[in-house]
Design an enzyme around this catalytic site. Structure first.
Site, PDB file in Angstrom:
ATOM      1  CB  ILE A   6      -0.927   0.025   1.231  1.00  0.00           C
ATOM      2  CG1 ILE A   6      -1.761  -1.255   1.307  1.00  0.00           C
ATOM      3  CG2 ILE A   6      -1.837   1.262   1.181  1.00  0.00           C
ATOM      4  CD1 ILE A   6      -2.633  -1.362   2.559  1.00  0.00           C
ATOM      5  CG  HIS A  12       1.191  -2.697  -6.833  1.00  0.00           C
ATOM      6  ND1 HIS A  12       1.905  -1.717  -7.462  1.00  0.00           N
ATOM      7  CD2 HIS A  12       1.020  -3.666  -7.759  1.00  0.00           C
ATOM      8  CE1 HIS A  12       2.167  -2.078  -8.689  1.00  0.00           C
ATOM      9  NE2 HIS A  12       1.649  -3.245  -8.885  1.00  0.00           N
ATOM     10  CE1 TYR A  68      14.763   8.144   6.449  1.00  0.00           C
ATOM     11  CE2 TYR A  68      16.549   8.711   4.947  1.00  0.00           C
ATOM     12  CZ  TYR A  68      15.236   8.825   5.347  1.00  0.00           C
ATOM     13  OH  TYR A  68      14.375   9.647   4.631  1.00  0.00           O
ATOM     14  CG  ASP A  74       7.815   2.665   0.863  1.00  0.00           C
ATOM     15  OD1 ASP A  74       7.424   3.443  -0.012  1.00  0.00           O
ATOM     16  OD2 ASP A  74       8.395   3.055   1.916  1.00  0.00           O
ATOM     17  NE  ARG A  75      13.545   5.848   1.455  1.00  0.00           N
ATOM     18  CZ  ARG A  75      14.096   6.945   1.963  1.00  0.00           C
ATOM     19  NH1 ARG A  75      13.369   7.769   2.716  1.00  0.00           N
ATOM     20  NH2 ARG A  75      15.366   7.202   1.752  1.00  0.00           N
ATOM     21  CG  ASP A  89       9.170   2.346  -4.679  1.00  0.00           C
ATOM     22  OD1 ASP A  89       8.774   1.655  -3.720  1.00  0.00           O
ATOM     23  OD2 ASP A  89       8.436   2.625  -5.668  1.00  0.00           O
ATOM     24  CB  SER A  92       2.960   8.928  -4.173  1.00  0.00           C
ATOM     25  OG  SER A  92       2.062   7.856  -4.223  1.00  0.00           O
ATOM     26  CB  THR A 144       5.784  25.707 -23.238  1.00  0.00           C
ATOM     27  OG1 THR A 144       5.831  27.036 -23.762  1.00  0.00           O
ATOM     28  CG2 THR A 144       5.295  25.735 -21.799  1.00  0.00           C
TER      29      THR A 144
HETATM   30  N1  ADP Z   1      -4.410  10.116 -11.756  1.00  0.00           N
HETATM   31  C1  ADP Z   1      -3.669   9.126 -12.266  1.00  0.00           C
HETATM   32  N2  ADP Z   1      -4.030   8.508 -13.406  1.00  0.00           N
HETATM   33  C2  ADP Z   1      -3.280   7.499 -13.906  1.00  0.00           C
HETATM   34  N3  ADP Z   1      -2.153   7.024 -13.327  1.00  0.00           N
HETATM   35  C3  ADP Z   1      -1.778   7.632 -12.191  1.00  0.00           C
HETATM   36  C4  ADP Z   1      -2.495   8.696 -11.600  1.00  0.00           C
HETATM   37  N4  ADP Z   1      -1.861   9.071 -10.466  1.00  0.00           N
HETATM   38  C5  ADP Z   1      -0.790   8.263 -10.360  1.00  0.00           C
HETATM   39  N5  ADP Z   1      -0.744   7.423 -11.393  1.00  0.00           N
HETATM   40  C6  ADP Z   1       0.246   6.394 -11.668  1.00  0.00           C
HETATM   41  O1  ADP Z   1       0.112   5.397 -10.642  1.00  0.00           O
HETATM   42  C7  ADP Z   1       1.398   4.878 -10.359  1.00  0.00           C
HETATM   43  C8  ADP Z   1       1.675   5.072  -8.872  1.00  0.00           C
HETATM   44  O2  ADP Z   1       2.881   4.354  -8.641  1.00  0.00           O
HETATM   45  P1  ADP Z   1       2.960   3.412  -7.386  1.00  0.00           P
HETATM   46  O3  ADP Z   1       4.375   2.924  -7.308  1.00  0.00           O
HETATM   47  O4  ADP Z   1       1.861   2.426  -7.400  1.00  0.00           O
HETATM   48  O5  ADP Z   1       2.677   4.492  -6.237  1.00  0.00           O
HETATM   49  P2  ADP Z   1       2.626   4.327  -4.662  1.00  0.00           P
HETATM   50  O6  ADP Z   1       3.446   3.118  -4.301  1.00  0.00           O
HETATM   51  O7  ADP Z   1       3.199   5.627  -4.188  1.00  0.00           O
HETATM   52  O8  ADP Z   1       1.169   4.190  -4.328  1.00  0.00           O
HETATM   53  C9  ADP Z   1       2.418   5.655 -11.198  1.00  0.00           C
HETATM   54  O9  ADP Z   1       2.717   4.924 -12.360  1.00  0.00           O
HETATM   55  C10 ADP Z   1       1.660   6.933 -11.554  1.00  0.00           C
HETATM   56  O10 ADP Z   1       2.099   7.475 -12.789  1.00  0.00           O
HETATM   57  C1  PAZ Z   2       8.445   8.564   1.068  1.00  0.00           C
HETATM   58  C2  PAZ Z   2       7.209   7.706   1.026  1.00  0.00           C
HETATM   59  C3  PAZ Z   2       5.951   8.518   1.288  1.00  0.00           C
HETATM   60  C4  PAZ Z   2       7.108   7.067  -0.379  1.00  0.00           C
HETATM   61  O1  PAZ Z   2       5.956   6.313  -0.451  1.00  0.00           O
HETATM   62  P1  PAZ Z   2       5.112   6.128  -1.834  1.00  0.00           P
HETATM   63  O2  PAZ Z   2       3.762   6.674  -1.567  1.00  0.00           O
HETATM   64  O3  PAZ Z   2       5.820   6.837  -2.921  1.00  0.00           O
HETATM   65  O4  PAZ Z   2       5.063   4.647  -2.028  1.00  0.00           O
HETATM   66  C5  PAZ Z   2       7.316   6.557   2.067  1.00  0.00           C
HETATM   67  O5  PAZ Z   2       8.513   5.854   1.841  1.00  0.00           O
HETATM   68  C6  PAZ Z   2       7.306   7.092   3.487  1.00  0.00           C
HETATM   69  O6  PAZ Z   2       6.252   7.347   4.042  1.00  0.00           O
HETATM   70  N1  PAZ Z   2       8.508   7.237   4.082  1.00  0.00           N
HETATM   71  C7  PAZ Z   2       8.635   7.743   5.439  1.00  0.00           C
HETATM   72  C8  PAZ Z   2       9.573   8.924   5.450  1.00  0.00           C
HETATM   73  C9  PAZ Z   2      10.988   8.590   4.983  1.00  0.00           C
HETATM   74  O7  PAZ Z   2      11.168   7.503   4.350  1.00  0.00           O
HETATM   75  O8  PAZ Z   2      11.923   9.401   5.245  1.00  0.00           O
HETATM   76  K     K Z   3       5.671   2.514  -2.726  1.00  0.00           K
END
Ligand code: ADP
Ligand code: PAZ
Ligand code: K
Length: 208
Positions: A6, A12, A68, A74-75, A89, A92, A144
């Site tokens: 998540i 996912h 850290y 996730d990291r 990774d 978002s 642009t």
């Molecule tokens: N509004 C949107 N419409 C389509 N794709 C989106 C949208 N917002 C985010 N995405 C895509 O969803 C994916 C989010 O990546 P993911 O690694 O699943 O994110 P997270 O782990 O942060 O939830 C990316 O490929 C991003 O380009």
């Molecule tokens: C930086 C993140 C928000 C990335 O998460 P994402 O939503 O991109 O999967 C996540 O790794 C997080 O909440 N980290 C805690 C703060 C840090 O890693 O410093």
């Molecule tokens: K992630």
């Protein structure tokens, strides 16, 4: 067994070897199989558990050593079992972590591609753009759309290049494949998080 990663944009899932993605604002179904998850988004976790009360958060099984402070689960998961490499990774946010001799040296957090795409038009609607994979980053932009993409990509690529001079880069996340194309020394591992989740679950024998 169903695995779930998540993030702050998507749920996912890996279900019988197949990927299934739900945006966080979509309905998450009840599953008839055991769900193991990791999460960086508390609200989204609660929503999953509401439909799947037996879903197990495996964050406590992870014992990732680092100095850290506050590293995202996730990291930590993505960096587990890595020796010498940089892990990116791209979701978002775009997280970049450096592993050296099996030790986590630290990392940094860049804005995700979608965040850039959302922010520019807030300045002016003239700056609205769609991400185009083919852009020449060796030429100073003369329009642009290129001016925005060039700046966005360079601001992501350069710091990653700086920390990965003599290292391979492993990309993952929704935008990982698109970004990996700008790096010679890179591989894209769509399943990195799920592979490491499986290793941790098996190692803890927590499957009945
Ligand atoms: N509004 C949107 N419409 C389509 N794709 C989106 C949208 N917002 C985010 N995405 C895509 O969803 C994916 C989010 O990546 P993911 O690694 O699943 O994110 P997270 O782990 O942060 O939830 C990316 O490929 C991003 O380009
Ligand atoms: C930086 C993140 C928000 C990335 O998460 P994402 O939503 O991109 O999967 C996540 O790794 C997080 O909440 N980290 C805690 C703060 C840090 O890693 O410093
Ligand atoms: K992630």
């Amino acid at each position: 067994m169903i695995l779930c990663d998540i993030g702050n944009t998507t749920y996912h899932f890996l279900i019988k070897g197949k990927h299934k993605k739900y945006f966080l604002d979509e309905k998450v179904p009840p599953f008839d199989d055991e769900v193991y998850f990791v999460s960086v988004n508390e609200k989204a976790s609660k929503k999953l558990i509401k439909k799947n009360p037996h879903a197990k958060n495996i964050n406590k099984l992870l014992n990732f050593q680092t100095s850290y402070l506050g590293l995202g689960i996730d990291r930590a998961l993505a960096c587990s079992f890595q020796d010498n490499c940089v892990i990116v990774d791209a979701g978002s946010a775009i997280t970049v972590d450096v592993m050296e001799e099996g030790n986590h040296k630290g990392g940094f957090i860049l804005l995700g591609l979608r965040r850039f795409m959302k922010s520019y038009p807030k300045i002016s609607k003239k700056l609205k753009f769609e991400f185009e994979k083919e852009i020449n980053l060796d030429k100073i932009p003369l329009r642009t759309k290129d001016a925005i993409q060039y700046a966005m990509l360079k601001s992501i690529i350069l710091p990653i290049k700086e920390v990965s001079l003599n290292k391979n880069i492993i990309f993952t996340g929704g935008d990982g494949l698109a970004l990996s194309k700008y790096f010679e020394n890179s591989t894209y591992k769509k399943d990195l998080i799920f592979e490491n989740m499986k290793r941790i679950i098996d190692a803890n024998n927590c499957i009945a």
